[in-house]
Write a protein that holds these residues in place. Structure first.
Motif, mmCIF file in Angstrom:
data_model
loop_
_atom_site.group_PDB
_atom_site.id
_atom_site.type_symbol
_atom_site.label_atom_id
_atom_site.label_comp_id
_atom_site.label_asym_id
_atom_site.label_seq_id
_atom_site.Cartn_x
_atom_site.Cartn_y
_atom_site.Cartn_z
ATOM 1 N N GLU A 43 -11.191 0.760 -0.657
ATOM 2 C CA GLU A 43 -10.418 -0.446 -0.940
ATOM 3 C C GLU A 43 -9.924 -0.513 -2.381
ATOM 4 O O GLU A 43 -8.806 -0.944 -2.646
ATOM 5 N N THR A 44 -10.732 -0.080 -3.317
ATOM 6 C CA THR A 44 -10.307 -0.136 -4.718
ATOM 7 C C THR A 44 -9.079 0.741 -4.957
ATOM 8 O O THR A 44 -8.240 0.419 -5.786
ATOM 9 N N VAL A 45 -8.957 1.838 -4.211
ATOM 10 C CA VAL A 45 -7.782 2.709 -4.338
ATOM 11 C C VAL A 45 -6.546 1.997 -3.790
ATOM 12 O O VAL A 45 -5.464 2.071 -4.377
ATOM 13 N N ILE A 46 -6.701 1.289 -2.681
ATOM 14 C CA ILE A 46 -5.569 0.546 -2.123
ATOM 15 C C ILE A 46 -5.093 -0.500 -3.122
ATOM 16 O O ILE A 46 -3.897 -0.621 -3.393
ATOM 17 N N VAL A 47 -6.025 -1.253 -3.694
ATOM 18 C CA VAL A 47 -5.656 -2.278 -4.669
ATOM 19 C C VAL A 47 -4.984 -1.622 -5.879
ATOM 20 O O VAL A 47 -3.963 -2.122 -6.376
ATOM 21 N N GLN A 48 -5.511 -0.500 -6.339
ATOM 22 C CA GLN A 48 -4.914 0.201 -7.481
ATOM 23 C C GLN A 48 -3.486 0.630 -7.163
ATOM 24 O O GLN A 48 -2.577 0.453 -7.978
ATOM 25 N N LYS A 49 -3.249 1.152 -5.966
ATOM 26 C CA LYS A 49 -1.900 1.587 -5.604
ATOM 27 C C LYS A 49 -0.962 0.393 -5.441
ATOM 28 O O LYS A 49 0.216 0.481 -5.791
ATOM 29 N N VAL A 50 -1.464 -0.723 -4.922
ATOM 30 C CA VAL A 50 -0.644 -1.935 -4.834
ATOM 31 C C VAL A 50 -0.277 -2.404 -6.243
ATOM 32 O O VAL A 50 0.879 -2.753 -6.514
ATOM 33 N N GLU A 51 -1.234 -2.389 -7.154
ATOM 34 C CA GLU A 51 -0.965 -2.796 -8.537
ATOM 35 C C GLU A 51 0.068 -1.877 -9.189
ATOM 36 O O GLU A 51 0.960 -2.342 -9.895
ATOM 37 N N GLU A 52 -0.045 -0.567 -8.959
ATOM 38 C CA GLU A 52 0.940 0.384 -9.506
ATOM 39 C C GLU A 52 2.321 0.113 -8.931
ATOM 40 O O GLU A 52 3.326 0.157 -9.645
ATOM 41 N N MET A 53 2.383 -0.178 -7.632
ATOM 42 C CA MET A 53 3.665 -0.468 -6.999
ATOM 43 C C MET A 53 4.285 -1.729 -7.608
ATOM 44 O O MET A 53 5.484 -1.778 -7.881
ATOM 45 N N ILE A 54 3.468 -2.748 -7.836
ATOM 46 C CA ILE A 54 3.969 -3.972 -8.448
ATOM 47 C C ILE A 54 4.494 -3.681 -9.845
ATOM 48 O O ILE A 54 5.585 -4.123 -10.218
ATOM 49 N N GLN A 55 3.748 -2.926 -10.612
ATOM 50 C CA GLN A 55 4.161 -2.591 -11.978
ATOM 51 C C GLN A 55 5.442 -1.759 -11.993
ATOM 52 O O GLN A 55 6.333 -1.996 -12.811
ATOM 53 N N ASN A 56 5.567 -0.802 -11.080
ATOM 54 C CA ASN A 56 6.713 0.114 -11.084
ATOM 55 C C ASN A 56 7.955 -0.438 -10.397
ATOM 56 O O ASN A 56 9.066 0.000 -10.694
ATOM 57 N N HIS A 57 7.796 -1.385 -9.457
ATOM 58 C CA HIS A 57 8.944 -1.795 -8.640
ATOM 59 C C HIS A 57 9.209 -3.300 -8.620
ATOM 60 O O HIS A 57 10.222 -3.728 -8.062
ATOM 61 N N SER A 58 8.333 -4.114 -9.153
ATOM 62 C CA SER A 58 8.497 -5.574 -9.190
ATOM 63 C C SER A 58 8.949 -6.150 -7.847
ATOM 64 O O SER A 58 10.003 -6.779 -7.746
ATOM 65 N N PRO A 59 8.163 -5.975 -6.785
ATOM 66 C CA PRO A 59 8.597 -6.445 -5.463
ATOM 67 C C PRO A 59 8.581 -7.968 -5.350
ATOM 68 O O PRO A 59 7.842 -8.657 -6.072
ATOM 69 N N PRO A 100 18.065 0.826 1.900
ATOM 70 C CA PRO A 100 16.632 0.834 1.664
ATOM 71 C C PRO A 100 16.260 1.838 0.583
ATOM 72 O O PRO A 100 16.887 2.872 0.446
ATOM 73 N N GLY A 101 15.234 1.507 -0.156
ATOM 74 C CA GLY A 101 14.747 2.396 -1.202
ATOM 75 C C GLY A 101 13.955 3.540 -0.628
ATOM 76 O O GLY A 101 13.592 3.558 0.537
ATOM 77 N N GLY A 102 13.619 4.495 -1.461
ATOM 78 C CA GLY A 102 12.864 5.658 -1.028
ATOM 79 C C GLY A 102 11.377 5.425 -1.149
ATOM 80 O O GLY A 102 10.923 4.423 -1.679
ATOM 81 N N PRO A 103 10.595 6.358 -0.663
ATOM 82 C CA PRO A 103 9.146 6.198 -0.691
ATOM 83 C C PRO A 103 8.593 6.381 -2.102
ATOM 84 O O PRO A 103 9.117 7.147 -2.896
ATOM 85 N N ALA A 104 7.525 5.657 -2.393
ATOM 86 C CA ALA A 104 6.851 5.826 -3.675
ATOM 87 C C ALA A 104 5.874 6.995 -3.591
ATOM 88 O O ALA A 104 5.732 7.765 -4.517
ATOM 89 N N ASP A 105 5.168 7.118 -2.498
ATOM 90 C CA ASP A 105 4.270 8.238 -2.232
ATOM 91 C C ASP A 105 4.681 8.805 -0.886
ATOM 92 O O ASP A 105 4.719 8.091 0.104
ATOM 93 N N ILE A 106 4.988 10.063 -0.823
ATOM 94 C CA ILE A 106 5.402 10.680 0.428
ATOM 95 C C ILE A 106 4.176 10.992 1.272
ATOM 96 O O ILE A 106 3.190 11.507 0.781
ATOM 97 N N GLU A 107 4.244 10.640 2.568
ATOM 98 C CA GLU A 107 3.143 10.980 3.455
ATOM 99 C C GLU A 107 3.108 12.481 3.666
ATOM 100 O O GLU A 107 4.136 13.126 3.794
ATOM 101 N N ALA A 119 17.903 -5.731 1.849
ATOM 102 C CA ALA A 119 16.699 -5.599 1.030
ATOM 103 C C ALA A 119 16.463 -4.151 0.618
ATOM 104 O O ALA A 119 16.824 -3.224 1.336
ATOM 105 N N THR A 120 15.862 -3.986 -0.536
ATOM 106 C CA THR A 120 15.398 -2.672 -0.957
ATOM 107 C C THR A 120 13.952 -2.563 -0.484
ATOM 108 O O THR A 120 13.127 -3.410 -0.803
ATOM 109 N N ILE A 121 13.674 -1.539 0.294
ATOM 110 C CA ILE A 121 12.351 -1.374 0.891
ATOM 111 C C ILE A 121 11.724 -0.087 0.364
ATOM 112 O O ILE A 121 12.359 0.962 0.379
ATOM 113 N N ILE A 122 10.492 -0.207 -0.073
ATOM 114 C CA ILE A 122 9.760 0.943 -0.605
ATOM 115 C C ILE A 122 8.512 1.138 0.236
ATOM 116 O O ILE A 122 7.744 0.196 0.448
ATOM 117 N N VAL A 123 8.295 2.348 0.726
ATOM 118 C CA VAL A 123 7.098 2.677 1.498
ATOM 119 C C VAL A 123 6.155 3.421 0.568
ATOM 120 O O VAL A 123 6.533 4.386 -0.074
#
Length: 172
Positions: A58-74, A1-8, A42-46
């Motif tokens: 909500e706009t922040v969630i969408v922005q972070k999802v978009e960044e994750m898609i751009q950075n990791h191509s899930p 599994p992959g590592g976290p993108a943002d650490i809690e 699977a490679t899993i990113i949290v």
């Protein structure tokens, strides 16, 4: 599994030296642990989207999802979160997700409020809405949302699996 993108952010250090897991933390980490068991290759990113007591604009969630898609191509995104909307208005921030990302399935929690009101973005017809089954694996868990907009139910009660490191105090 992959590592976290943002650490809690960890909770306070307890007198025992352990870190406390904050209330509402690690919901996604738990889901990622289940996914890792089901798809061990699977490679899993949290990616932690919630910085304000289990809530986020909500706009922040969408922005972070978009960044994750751009950075990791899930190949798939699992979002164990959502919301009710005032007068059941359609969730505008995720409305065009399938247009922007037609090849990425969005698997979304149906919610834990024990009602049949639509829960967004799970209620979109293009999303995969997942409700929770109880321990008997045949009936809906008492807390799970339900309705004709829920696509599938999966075991969601009394599961033991991977979790973030630290001490968690259960709160009903």
């Amino acid at each position: 599994p992959g590592g976290p993108a943002d650490i809690e952010t960890p909770g306070p250090t307890l007198p025992t030296g352990e870190q406390a897991i904050p209330k509402y933390a690690a919901h996604g980490t738990f889901g990622a642990g289940v996914a890792a068991c089901m798809a061990p290759e699977a490679t899993i990113i949290v990616n932690s989207h919630f910085t304000m007591a289990a809530a986020q604009v909500e706009t922040v969630i969408v922005q972070k999802v978009e960044e994750m898609i751009q950075n990791h191509s899930p190949d798939l995104i699992c979002l164990p979160a959502g919301t009710d909307t005032r007068e059941n208005w359609v969730d505008l921030c995720f409305n065009d997700f399938p247009i922007r990302h037609p090849k990425i399935p969005l698997v979304v929690s149906a919610g834990n409020d024990s009602h049949d009101d639509e829960f967004w973005p799970a209620a979109f017809p293009w999303a995969v809405a997942v409700g929770a089954l109880g321990t008997d694996q045949r009936h809906r868990a008492w807390f799970s949302n339900y309705g004709n907009w829920v696509d599938v139910y999966a075991l969601g009660e009394s599961i033991v699996n991977a979790y973030t490191t630290g001490l968690y105090t259960y709160q009903e």
